[in-house]
Design a protein around this motif. Structure first.
Motif, PDB file in Angstrom:
ATOM      1  N   GLU A 134      34.068  16.898  65.389  1.00 55.75           N
ATOM      2  CA  GLU A 134      34.331  18.325  65.547  1.00 55.75           C
ATOM      3  C   GLU A 134      33.093  19.185  65.349  1.00 55.75           C
ATOM      4  N   THR A 135      32.101  18.679  64.630  1.00 53.81           N
ATOM      5  CA  THR A 135      30.853  19.429  64.457  1.00 53.81           C
ATOM      6  C   THR A 135      29.863  19.160  65.587  1.00 53.81           C
ATOM      7  N   GLY A 136      30.194  18.235  66.475  1.00 54.99           N
ATOM      8  CA  GLY A 136      29.324  17.922  67.594  1.00 54.99           C
ATOM      9  C   GLY A 136      28.282  16.889  67.247  1.00 54.99           C
ATOM     10  N   GLY A 137      27.809  16.157  68.261  1.00 57.85           N
ATOM     11  CA  GLY A 137      26.708  15.225  68.080  1.00 57.85           C
ATOM     12  C   GLY A 137      27.094  13.852  67.588  1.00 57.85           C
ATOM     13  N   GLY A 138      28.371  13.591  67.427  1.00 56.50           N
ATOM     14  CA  GLY A 138      28.790  12.283  66.946  1.00 56.50           C
ATOM     15  C   GLY A 138      30.203  11.972  67.391  1.00 56.50           C
ATOM     16  N   TYR A 139      30.708  10.838  66.911  1.00 58.52           N
ATOM     17  CA  TYR A 139      32.035  10.390  67.308  1.00 58.52           C
ATOM     18  C   TYR A 139      32.835   9.968  66.088  1.00 58.52           C
ATOM     19  N   GLU A 140      34.139  10.130  66.193  1.00 57.98           N
ATOM     20  CA  GLU A 140      35.081   9.600  65.217  1.00 57.98           C
ATOM     21  C   GLU A 140      35.843   8.468  65.894  1.00 57.98           C
ATOM     22  N   ILE A 141      35.846   7.298  65.248  1.00 61.14           N
ATOM     23  CA  ILE A 141      36.530   6.130  65.796  1.00 61.14           C
ATOM     24  C   ILE A 141      37.553   5.630  64.788  1.00 61.14           C
ATOM     25  N   VAL A 142      38.704   5.253  65.294  1.00 60.50           N
ATOM     26  CA  VAL A 142      39.657   4.487  64.496  1.00 60.50           C
ATOM     27  C   VAL A 142      39.825   3.155  65.207  1.00 60.50           C
ATOM     28  N   ALA A 143      39.363   2.092  64.557  1.00 57.54           N
ATOM     29  CA  ALA A 143      39.410   0.755  65.146  1.00 57.54           C
ATOM     30  C   ALA A 143      40.271  -0.160  64.286  1.00 57.54           C
ATOM     31  N   THR A 144      40.767  -1.207  64.899  1.00 60.67           N
ATOM     32  CA  THR A 144      41.583  -2.181  64.191  1.00 60.67           C
ATOM     33  C   THR A 144      40.981  -3.564  64.362  1.00 60.67           C
ATOM     34  N   GLY A 145      40.834  -4.294  63.258  1.00 61.06           N
ATOM     35  CA  GLY A 145      40.345  -5.661  63.332  1.00 61.06           C
ATOM     36  C   GLY A 145      41.314  -6.541  64.098  1.00 61.06           C
ATOM     37  N   THR A 146      40.791  -7.434  64.931  1.00 66.13           N
ATOM     38  CA  THR A 146      41.663  -8.291  65.740  1.00 66.13           C
ATOM     39  C   THR A 146      41.432  -9.773  65.454  1.00 66.13           C
ATOM     40  N   THR A 147      40.282 -10.299  65.822  1.00 70.67           N
ATOM     41  CA  THR A 147      40.031 -11.727  65.666  1.00 70.67           C
ATOM     42  C   THR A 147      38.675 -11.965  65.013  1.00 70.67           C
TER      43      THR A 147
END
Length: 236
Positions: free
Chosen positions: A94-107
């Motif tokens: 939201e402040t710009g210049g980056g990313y927010e990720i929500v990831a889930t472990g799989t294998t």
């Protein structure tokens, strides 16, 4: 069979089924995210999380340049077994210049070699199948009981009430990964659990660790304020 996988080094261990939130600001990992976004809509947006062996701290919610300082052979600074992360949600910060990720472990995977010539590390990896092992079911029941005891003693040492604890999964491998993630252990100990050759071996080690930790907690008046087990992580 091997595959090439973008690598994200962290000072923590990701387990299959567990959720990993990441804030991405460092340019090399912004490049990684841009490449994930550029994939076709039906393509999996996956990358590999590998724990750092020594001295390079990268907090999961405040990611910085984890690869810097690894030198000519980054493989020496990283553990060789990691976990694939599926980036189900990617959004701009939201402040710009980056990313927010929500990831889930799989294998789980084993790193065979690392290519450090690009903007971020890329590994040649092979998937590690999860084998049950002998007696996983009986061990799972013991681990579930020991984990509940551990949680209660941990809450007691903090003078808190253990409230809203979710039901533990019945499937031994899922239970083994959840307990590995939720127990307060250092990175090498968690890494050993990730690398266990089968579910039964992992559960047997967790049973030993939980009994040891519960016994230690019972002798302490207070413990460090690292709140990791007040509510166990939710498996996917």
């Amino acid at each position: 069979m091997t595959a090439r996988l973008p690598l994200f080094p962290l000072n923590s261990v990701l387990f299959p089924g567990l959720v990993l939130p990441l804030s991405i600001f460092e340019e090399r990992y912004r490049a990684l995210v841009r490449d994930l976004i550029a994939l076709p809509e039906d393509a999996p947006r996956v990358f590999g999380v590998v724990a750092i062996r020594d001295g390079h701290e990268v907090a999961p919610k405040d990611a910085t340049d984890a690869a810097a300082g690894f030198g000519e052979n980054p493989a020496q600074a990283l553990f060789t077994v990691g976990c694939t992360a599926d980036a189900a949600t990617i959004g701009e910060h939201e402040t710009g210049g980056g990313y927010e990720i929500v990831a889930t472990g799989t294998t789980r995977f084993r790193v065979l070699s690392i290519d450090a010539t690009g903007p971020y590390l890329v590994g040649e990896v092979e998937e590690l199948p999860e084998h049950s092992g002998e007696g996983a079911g009986a061990l799972a029941a013991g681990v579930a009981r020991a984990f509940r005891t551990y949680q209660k003693r941990l809450a007691g040492a903090r003078e808190r009430t253990l409230a809203g604890a979710p039901e533990l999964p019945d499937e031994p491998s899922v239970l083994s990964y959840l307990v590995a993630a939720a127990t307060i252990l250092d990175t090498p100990a968690k890494q050993r659990l990730l690398e266990a050759p089968d579910t039964a071996t992992r559960l047997a080690e967790e049973l030993r660790l939980l009994r040891r930790e519960a016994a230690v907690i019972s002798k302490l008046r207070t413990i460090p304020a690292v709140d990791l087990t007040q509510k166990a992580p939710s498996p996917n």
